[in-house]
Design a protein around this motif. Sequence first.
Motif, PDB file in Angstrom:
ATOM      1  N   TYR A 233      -6.850  -7.298  -8.351  1.00  0.00           N
ATOM      2  CA  TYR A 233      -5.961  -7.886  -7.345  1.00  0.00           C
ATOM      3  C   TYR A 233      -6.356  -7.351  -5.971  1.00  0.00           C
ATOM      4  O   TYR A 233      -7.023  -6.325  -5.851  1.00  0.00           O
ATOM      5  CB  TYR A 233      -4.489  -7.554  -7.633  1.00  0.00           C
ATOM      6  CG  TYR A 233      -4.087  -6.136  -7.279  1.00  0.00           C
ATOM      7  CD1 TYR A 233      -3.621  -5.828  -5.993  1.00  0.00           C
ATOM      8  CD2 TYR A 233      -4.165  -5.100  -8.210  1.00  0.00           C
ATOM      9  CE1 TYR A 233      -3.260  -4.528  -5.654  1.00  0.00           C
ATOM     10  CE2 TYR A 233      -3.798  -3.809  -7.880  1.00  0.00           C
ATOM     11  CZ  TYR A 233      -3.343  -3.533  -6.600  1.00  0.00           C
ATOM     12  OH  TYR A 233      -2.990  -2.245  -6.271  1.00  0.00           O
ATOM     13  N   GLY A 234      -5.946  -8.056  -4.930  1.00  0.00           N
ATOM     14  CA  GLY A 234      -6.124  -7.573  -3.572  1.00  0.00           C
ATOM     15  C   GLY A 234      -7.393  -8.056  -2.893  1.00  0.00           C
ATOM     16  O   GLY A 234      -8.281  -8.651  -3.507  1.00  0.00           O
ATOM     17  N   ASP A 235      -7.454  -7.759  -1.587  1.00  0.00           N
ATOM     18  CA  ASP A 235      -8.577  -8.177  -0.759  1.00  0.00           C
ATOM     19  C   ASP A 235      -9.804  -7.314  -0.987  1.00  0.00           C
ATOM     20  O   ASP A 235      -9.717  -6.190  -1.503  1.00  0.00           O
ATOM     21  CB  ASP A 235      -8.193  -8.087   0.730  1.00  0.00           C
ATOM     22  CG  ASP A 235      -6.979  -8.941   1.075  1.00  0.00           C
ATOM     23  OD1 ASP A 235      -6.833 -10.008   0.452  1.00  0.00           O
ATOM     24  OD2 ASP A 235      -6.191  -8.530   1.946  1.00  0.00           O
ATOM     25  N   GLU A 236     -10.933  -7.828  -0.537  1.00  0.00           N
ATOM     26  CA  GLU A 236     -12.144  -7.028  -0.488  1.00  0.00           C
ATOM     27  C   GLU A 236     -12.006  -5.979   0.622  1.00  0.00           C
ATOM     28  O   GLU A 236     -11.198  -6.130   1.543  1.00  0.00           O
ATOM     29  CB  GLU A 236     -13.350  -7.917  -0.225  1.00  0.00           C
ATOM     30  CG  GLU A 236     -13.655  -8.896  -1.348  1.00  0.00           C
ATOM     31  CD  GLU A 236     -14.000  -8.198  -2.658  1.00  0.00           C
ATOM     32  OE1 GLU A 236     -15.024  -7.499  -2.710  1.00  0.00           O
ATOM     33  OE2 GLU A 236     -13.231  -8.351  -3.628  1.00  0.00           O
TER      34      GLU A 236
ATOM     35  N   GLN B  95     -13.997   4.730   6.403  1.00  0.00           N
ATOM     36  CA  GLN B  95     -14.054   5.258   5.035  1.00  0.00           C
ATOM     37  C   GLN B  95     -12.674   5.677   4.523  1.00  0.00           C
ATOM     38  O   GLN B  95     -12.503   6.688   3.869  1.00  0.00           O
ATOM     39  CB  GLN B  95     -15.029   6.436   4.959  1.00  0.00           C
ATOM     40  CG  GLN B  95     -16.469   6.029   5.281  1.00  0.00           C
ATOM     41  CD  GLN B  95     -17.448   7.160   5.137  1.00  0.00           C
ATOM     42  OE1 GLN B  95     -17.266   8.230   5.739  1.00  0.00           O
ATOM     43  NE2 GLN B  95     -18.493   6.949   4.349  1.00  0.00           N
ATOM     44  N   LYS B  96     -11.689   4.845   4.836  1.00  0.00           N
ATOM     45  CA  LYS B  96     -10.314   5.115   4.420  1.00  0.00           C
ATOM     46  C   LYS B  96      -9.596   3.800   4.137  1.00  0.00           C
ATOM     47  O   LYS B  96      -9.752   2.823   4.877  1.00  0.00           O
ATOM     48  CB  LYS B  96      -9.558   5.898   5.500  1.00  0.00           C
ATOM     49  CG  LYS B  96      -8.159   6.337   5.081  1.00  0.00           C
ATOM     50  CD  LYS B  96      -7.540   7.224   6.134  1.00  0.00           C
ATOM     51  CE  LYS B  96      -6.107   7.620   5.763  1.00  0.00           C
ATOM     52  NZ  LYS B  96      -6.063   8.366   4.487  1.00  0.00           N
ATOM     53  N   SER B  97      -8.806   3.763   3.059  1.00  0.00           N
ATOM     54  CA  SER B  97      -8.080   2.550   2.686  1.00  0.00           C
ATOM     55  C   SER B  97      -6.956   2.265   3.673  1.00  0.00           C
ATOM     56  O   SER B  97      -6.237   3.166   4.104  1.00  0.00           O
ATOM     57  CB  SER B  97      -7.485   2.692   1.283  1.00  0.00           C
ATOM     58  OG  SER B  97      -8.495   2.841   0.309  1.00  0.00           O
ATOM     59  N   ASP B  98      -6.814   0.997   4.015  1.00  0.00           N
ATOM     60  CA  ASP B  98      -5.747   0.529   4.890  1.00  0.00           C
ATOM     61  C   ASP B  98      -4.553   0.145   4.017  1.00  0.00           C
ATOM     62  O   ASP B  98      -4.688  -0.685   3.109  1.00  0.00           O
ATOM     63  CB  ASP B  98      -6.236  -0.679   5.680  1.00  0.00           C
ATOM     64  CG  ASP B  98      -5.214  -1.186   6.691  1.00  0.00           C
ATOM     65  OD1 ASP B  98      -4.023  -0.896   6.529  1.00  0.00           O
ATOM     66  OD2 ASP B  98      -5.629  -1.882   7.637  1.00  0.00           O
ATOM     67  N   PRO B  99      -3.366   0.716   4.263  1.00  0.00           N
ATOM     68  CA  PRO B  99      -2.186   0.370   3.445  1.00  0.00           C
ATOM     69  C   PRO B  99      -1.879  -1.120   3.438  1.00  0.00           C
ATOM     70  O   PRO B  99      -1.239  -1.615   2.500  1.00  0.00           O
ATOM     71  CB  PRO B  99      -1.058   1.163   4.109  1.00  0.00           C
ATOM     72  CG  PRO B  99      -1.732   2.279   4.835  1.00  0.00           C
ATOM     73  CD  PRO B  99      -3.054   1.730   5.285  1.00  0.00           C
ATOM     74  N   ASP B 100      -2.317  -1.839   4.460  1.00  0.00           N
ATOM     75  CA  ASP B 100      -2.061  -3.280   4.523  1.00  0.00           C
ATOM     76  C   ASP B 100      -3.049  -4.082   3.682  1.00  0.00           C
ATOM     77  O   ASP B 100      -2.940  -5.310   3.600  1.00  0.00           O
ATOM     78  CB  ASP B 100      -2.134  -3.758   5.977  1.00  0.00           C
ATOM     79  CG  ASP B 100      -1.006  -3.198   6.824  1.00  0.00           C
ATOM     80  OD1 ASP B 100       0.069  -2.921   6.263  1.00  0.00           O
ATOM     81  OD2 ASP B 100      -1.207  -3.035   8.049  1.00  0.00           O
TER      82      ASP B 100
END
Length: 513
Positions: free
Chosen positions: A381-384, A393-398
Amino acid sequence: MASVIRKANIQGDIWPGLPKRFQSFLFFRIKNPDEFKSRLQTFIPEITTAQTACEMKEIIAKEKALARSQNRPAKLQALPGVNISFASTGLKELGKFTFDEATVKRDRKLNTIFRNNQLRGGRFGKGMYDDLVGEGWDDPQEIREAYKPFGDEKKRLIDGVITVTSSLKPDMIEKVRRVKEHFLKEPGSDPDNYTLSKNPSIEFAFKREGQTRPEKGKEHFGFQDGISQPQIEGLDPEPKGKEPKAVKPGLILCGHEGDKMNQPKWAADGSFLVFRDLQQLVPEFDKFMEDNAHKAPFTKDSPNPKEKLAAYLMGRWKNGTPVDESPHDDGNPDLHNSNNFDYRPIHKHDRCPFAAHTRKMRPRGDLDDDHAVIIRRGITYGDEVTPEEKACQKSDPDHDRGLLFVCYQSDINNGFNFLTTRWASNHHFPDRKDTFVGGAGPGIDAIVGQRQSHHPPRSIGLPDGNDPTEARMDLESWVVHKGGEYFFTPSIEALKNYLTGPSDYPSARASKL
């Protein structure tokens, strides 16, 4: 024990799996049990059986063969599918499960019903939150609110789940619309412009949607997923060479050879479904590989050190090549998705770390036979990953992404729970390896292993050419366990007869039981 596997009686996602590129999980609560039973009866023809799923796969195979002969891309076949499963709270609403065993056992008649009809398995009764937060490994602060008990009475939100699949998104959306219409519309309302019932049979609490990634078959870390499923006697082709032996059907399907739970007769051909919401921190995973590749003793001469470290932590290269068969590169196309290996000699891990994810979850040569078996049916699930996430080099909560993990088994305790708690999260599994890897043990499963704050830090033993090996690497956590639920996926006959029949317990006492 049942001896004949009736494909027309088994829901199709259990076996052989529903064809899908898109999937919607519609989690529901039962509001009006009698009305729900009535609507469920007329919904049963919509449910995709194993027999129908096999026919779907034949249609796909024929189209692929035709496309190859005409030198063109194969056309996607929509082939929407539907399955339904129930949590223990949902079975209670149907009058088919009780949480008050003490009261029931004091009544001779109810006790007989209880012994004959109640599904066995304490973890199913508890539900995932109580099982894995109250007494397990999950951090309650990381669980999504939808999976948490609510209110002063700590009621569970989810009574069941309807899964809808398709290889074309518009067809899945249309199928979801029809499912909701079936259970929510006012009787007699216009099919094209239906009115919502003032007393609906169920309410859809929330939904989770998944879809395959542009690189079909690969999860967000980039690895080929769904490899090395157990082969079921009587259903799948016989394994060859070093492939794991075929398993008894009763390890997946209740009421068949290999099922030791002695479930009630109505549960035959059903299976327990575990739904697990797994968030993946992809930029952090990639950063760790870049920052730590040079620390691994086996990457010095590799043209791509970070990919080799990732492969050794997973147990396979990203294209599916087992590191046990090809420890230095993934260039042999004959080994992509290969299952013809057994990690022997089992006292060495120079070709694949003892605690690599694939070796943790299926140690092969360490076991005479598989005894903790699940069939995996998850979807990403979710965006690329965005360019901005790659840059910092960090995941965006959005931009949440991960895996909606689904698995089936005849016993949650000996399947999902055993694999995740006794094997993946245990530094000393595979057993009896300390002599070869040191007293700290093989280490934790780098991908899905869990640790609480009071546990020893996450680490993994790595091959370094020494005997015993001495290299060890501290690990971060890149998979966040966000919760989920336990369900039972009943047979078609159980839906037609037992589950939509009268309550097992007197209606006047049902609320107390």
